[in-house]
Scaffold this motif. Structure first.
Motif, PDB file in Angstrom:
ATOM      1  N   GLY A   1      42.590  42.925  36.890  1.00  0.00           N
ATOM      2  CA  GLY A   1      41.711  42.104  37.440  1.00  0.00           C
ATOM      3  C   GLY A   1      41.674  42.536  38.863  1.00  0.00           C
ATOM      4  O   GLY A   1      40.561  42.320  39.444  1.00  0.00           O
ATOM      5  N   ASN A   2      42.839  42.627  39.519  1.00  0.00           N
ATOM      6  CA  ASN A   2      42.777  42.803  40.975  1.00  0.00           C
ATOM      7  C   ASN A   2      42.189  44.332  41.354  1.00  0.00           C
ATOM      8  O   ASN A   2      41.413  44.149  42.470  1.00  0.00           O
ATOM      9  CB  ASN A   2      44.534  42.825  41.552  1.00  0.00           C
ATOM     10  N   LEU A   3      42.002  45.266  40.600  1.00  0.00           N
ATOM     11  CA  LEU A   3      41.265  46.290  40.720  1.00  0.00           C
ATOM     12  C   LEU A   3      39.453  45.901  40.639  1.00  0.00           C
ATOM     13  O   LEU A   3      38.725  46.346  41.561  1.00  0.00           O
ATOM     14  CB  LEU A   3      41.598  47.357  39.928  1.00  0.00           C
ATOM     15  N   LEU A   4      39.470  45.358  39.659  1.00  0.00           N
ATOM     16  CA  LEU A   4      38.080  45.044  39.479  1.00  0.00           C
ATOM     17  C   LEU A   4      37.576  43.791  40.640  1.00  0.00           C
ATOM     18  O   LEU A   4      36.254  43.935  40.720  1.00  0.00           O
ATOM     19  CB  LEU A   4      37.926  44.433  38.292  1.00  0.00           C
ATOM     20  N   ALA A   5      38.338  42.963  40.971  1.00  0.00           N
ATOM     21  CA  ALA A   5      38.016  42.031  41.918  1.00  0.00           C
ATOM     22  C   ALA A   5      37.532  42.417  43.254  1.00  0.00           C
ATOM     23  O   ALA A   5      36.864  42.299  44.171  1.00  0.00           O
ATOM     24  CB  ALA A   5      39.100  40.893  42.102  1.00  0.00           C
TER      25      ALA A   5
END
Length: 125
Positions: A97-101
């Motif tokens: 999620g941190n990469l996609l955010a």
């Protein structure tokens, strides 16, 4: 008292939150006008308890039921928003999620005002 309820309701319906520009200031402004409305409604309910003729009026009884339903719906939606914000904030902290955010900021929560669990006291003397 009725005028203060009407004015507070008018102010509360004018304040909207733009989901594209959601920040702590917009939530605080929204909470402030909602708090003013809740306070005015509490004073109205106290007045109704002190005047039996008003309490017995069917239209006023319908208004009370509507107001209680509205307050309940607001509480449920605030809870849903906070649940979704919590899930979003967790998702953007961990992989993947941190990469996609892509550096998105955490969503702020709706928090209760201090003392909001107590009904305001109204003195007619």
């Amino acid at each position: 008292t009725l005028e203060s309820v009407i004015n507070a309701r008018a102010r509360a319906t004018q304040v909207t939150i733009n989901p594209d520009n959601l920040d702590e200031n917009s939530i605080q402004k929204y909470k402030q006008v909602q708090g003013e409305l809740s306070s005015a409604l509490a004073r109205l309910l106290v007045v109704s308890e002190n005047y039996p003729n008003l309490k017995a009026n069917q239209a006023f009884s319908d208004l009370r039921v509507t107001l209680e339903g509205t307050e309940n719906r607001i509480a449920v939606e605030r809870m849903k928003y906070n649940d979704m914000s919590r899930d979003f904030n967790k998702a953007i902290q961990f992989f993947p999620g941190n990469l996609l955010a892509g550096g998105m900021a955490p969503m702020p929560y709706f928090e209760a005002e201090a003392g909001s669990e107590k009904a305001p006291t109204v003195d007619f003397n």
